[in-house]
Write a protein that holds these residues in place. Structure first.
Motif, short mmCIF file in Angstrom:
data_model
loop_
_atom_site.label_atom_id
_atom_site.label_comp_id
_atom_site.label_asym_id
_atom_site.label_seq_id
_atom_site.Cartn_x
_atom_site.Cartn_y
_atom_site.Cartn_z
N VAL A 1 1.36 8.06 3.78
CA VAL A 1 2.43 7.47 4.58
C VAL A 1 3.41 6.73 3.68
CG1 VAL A 1 3.00 5.82 6.39
CG2 VAL A 1 1.02 7.32 6.66
N GLY A 2 2.88 5.97 2.71
CA GLY A 2 3.76 5.25 1.79
C GLY A 2 4.66 6.20 1.02
N GLY B 1 0.84 -1.20 0.00
CA GLY B 1 0.00 0.00 0.00
C GLY B 1 0.87 1.24 0.00
N ALA B 2 1.75 1.35 -0.99
CA ALA B 2 2.84 2.33 -0.94
C ALA B 2 2.51 3.68 -1.54
CB ALA B 2 4.08 1.76 -1.65
N SER B 3 1.36 3.85 -2.19
CA SER B 3 1.12 5.09 -2.93
C SER B 3 0.39 6.16 -2.13
CB SER B 3 0.33 4.80 -4.21
OG SER B 3 -0.97 4.33 -3.91
N VAL C 1 7.86 -7.26 10.66
CA VAL C 1 6.68 -6.70 10.00
C VAL C 1 5.98 -5.75 10.97
CG1 VAL C 1 4.48 -7.19 8.85
CG2 VAL C 1 6.40 -8.80 8.64
N VAL C 2 5.55 -4.60 10.48
CA VAL C 2 4.77 -3.64 11.27
C VAL C 2 3.56 -3.22 10.45
CG1 VAL C 2 4.74 -1.31 12.26
CG2 VAL C 2 6.73 -2.77 12.62
N SER C 3 2.41 -3.12 11.10
CA SER C 3 1.19 -2.66 10.43
C SER C 3 0.65 -1.41 11.12
CB SER C 3 0.11 -3.75 10.47
OG SER C 3 -1.11 -3.26 9.91
N ILE C 4 0.13 -0.50 10.31
CA ILE C 4 -0.59 0.65 10.87
C ILE C 4 -2.07 0.58 10.53
CG2 ILE C 4 1.45 2.15 10.74
CD1 ILE C 4 0.04 3.53 8.31
N ALA C 5 -2.50 -0.51 9.88
CA ALA C 5 -3.84 -0.53 9.31
C ALA C 5 -4.65 -1.78 9.60
CB ALA C 5 -3.75 -0.34 7.79
N ASP C 6 -4.04 -2.84 10.12
CA ASP C 6 -4.75 -4.10 10.35
C ASP C 6 -4.74 -4.42 11.84
OD1 ASP C 6 -5.76 -6.68 10.41
OD2 ASP C 6 -4.80 -7.25 8.52
N LEU C 7 -5.88 -4.26 12.49
CA LEU C 7 -5.98 -4.49 13.93
C LEU C 7 -5.77 -5.95 14.30
CD1 LEU C 7 -9.04 -2.19 14.73
CD2 LEU C 7 -6.65 -1.77 15.34
N ARG C 8 -5.80 -6.85 13.31
CA ARG C 8 -5.58 -8.28 13.58
C ARG C 8 -4.10 -8.64 13.57
NH1 ARG C 8 -8.13 -11.18 9.00
NH2 ARG C 8 -7.11 -9.44 7.91
N LEU D 1 6.22 -3.40 5.71
CA LEU D 1 5.22 -2.53 6.32
C LEU D 1 3.87 -2.75 5.66
CD1 LEU D 1 7.23 0.83 6.46
CD2 LEU D 1 6.84 -0.79 8.34
N ASP D 2 2.83 -2.90 6.47
CA ASP D 2 1.46 -2.97 5.97
C ASP D 2 0.81 -1.62 6.22
OD1 ASP D 2 -1.19 -3.69 5.32
OD2 ASP D 2 -1.57 -4.21 7.43
N LEU D 3 0.61 -0.85 5.16
CA LEU D 3 0.06 0.49 5.30
C LEU D 3 -1.40 0.57 4.84
CD1 LEU D 3 3.06 2.60 3.96
CD2 LEU D 3 2.67 1.71 6.27
N ALA D 4 -1.92 -0.50 4.25
CA ALA D 4 -3.26 -0.45 3.67
C ALA D 4 -4.28 -1.30 4.41
CB ALA D 4 -3.21 -0.87 2.20
N GLY D 5 -3.84 -2.28 5.19
CA GLY D 5 -4.78 -3.14 5.89
C GLY D 5 -5.58 -4.02 4.95
N SER D 6 -4.92 -4.53 3.91
CA SER D 6 -5.63 -5.30 2.89
C SER D 6 -5.57 -6.81 3.12
CB SER D 6 -5.05 -4.97 1.51
OG SER D 6 -3.65 -5.17 1.48
N GLY D 7 -5.28 -7.21 4.36
CA GLY D 7 -5.30 -8.63 4.68
C GLY D 7 -4.10 -9.41 4.22
N VAL D 8 -2.90 -8.79 4.23
CA VAL D 8 -1.71 -9.45 3.70
C VAL D 8 -0.67 -9.74 4.79
CG1 VAL D 8 -2.00 -8.48 1.40
CG2 VAL D 8 -0.63 -7.24 3.09
#
Length: 297
Positions: A150-151, A145-147, A226-233, A205-212
């Protein structure tokens, strides 16, 4: 003054443009006449009632963290800023004609208010997640989710630090990512193999929370990278969810330095009037953003 508020959690339809009393700058704070407010994914996540930990909410609530404008009130104990200064920074309820900021910096000369409003939380988040994921010069960072805002900041800051970045985004944003110095590829079916063909991944980095999250762990080898700012799971996979801000003043100082040197630029994809905050949230939640979205007051 006019202000965007919501009295219950829910979809964008709960946002209302209301008349409210203007806030005042308490000790250590300033008030600005807002010229533009940044629209961040955290804004609509809070509106939906997502439990983000760092942002407890009491209803009814205003909306917005980022803004740029003109100082019109200086609180007790504040030095180095005067009424009339052009500043950008972070505060609360910034979707409004006046807002109180808790962290701010003078705007770089090259920025408009619309451009400046898109930087505060974005740059703080980018600096924080690069630090938390522990990626070093010479290593490769995968950004899912780089575009978005934050990306866009992560790609440019990582480039300046000698970090190779592989960025995933939609087909329409491939050239945009390459222009920011990333090795670009599309998401969707087969994306893991496409990334593998580009080289080994040291951190992600997971910036979109798209389940990846599961796939990012597979690519890095360990969840600690790995760090996420978008996936609470994310914690279910042993991955850190980063939602607590670090030093916003320090991030703003670094942003001013990078922007002034022409080494950081985040475009504004679309501007909206204050009355169209709901439309801005709908567009932000839909993703596919190139840079930032802002409200103009």
């Amino acid at each position: 003054m006019k202000k965007v508020s919501f009295a219950e959690f829910g979809g964008p339809e709960v946002l209302q443009l209301i008349d409210a009393e203007a806030p005042h700058a308490g000790p250590g704070r300033i008030r600005i006449a807002v010229r533009a407010a940044g629209v961040n994914p955290v804004d609509w996540r809070i509106r939906e009632g997502q439990v983000l930990g760092a942002h407890p909410i009491e209803l009814p609530s205003g909306v917005g963290l980022d803004a740029a404008g003109v100082v019109d009130e200086v609180g007790e104990g504040v030095v180095g800023v005067e009424v009339g200064d052009r500043v950008f920074g972070e505060g609360s309820s910034t979707y409004a004609e006046f807002a109180v900021l808790s962290a701010w910096a003078r705007m770089p000369e090259r920025l408009t208010f619309e451009e400046a409003a898109g930087y505060p939380s974005v740059v703080e988040t980018a600096l924080r997640v690069i630090r938390e994921v522990g990626v070093r010069p010479g290593q490769t960072l995968l950004v899912s989710g780089a575009s978005g805002g934050v990306g866009s900041a992560v790609l440019q800051i990582a480039r300046e630090r000698g970090i190779t970045v592989i960025g995933t985004a939609g087909a329409a944003n491939q050239e945009y990512l390459r222009g920011l110095g990333a090795v670009a590829t599309t998401y969707g079916e087969g994306w893991i193999e496409r990334v593998r063909q580009l080289g080994d991944v040291d951190a992600a980095l997971d910036l979109a929370g798209s389940g990846v999250i599961r796939e990012l762990v597979e690519l890095t080898g360990i969840p600690e990278k790995v760090v996420s700012i978008a996936d609470l799971r994310a914690p279910e996979f042993g991955v850190r969810f980063s939602g607590v801000a670090g030093s916003v003043p320090a991030a703003l100082a670094e942003a001013v330095d990078l922007i002034s040197q022409g080494r950081l630029h985040i475009p504004v994809e679309k501007s909206y009037p204050l009355a169209e905050a709901a439309a801005a949230h709908i567009d932000s939640a839909a993703g596919h953003t190139r840079g930032r979205r802002v409200l103009v007051i």
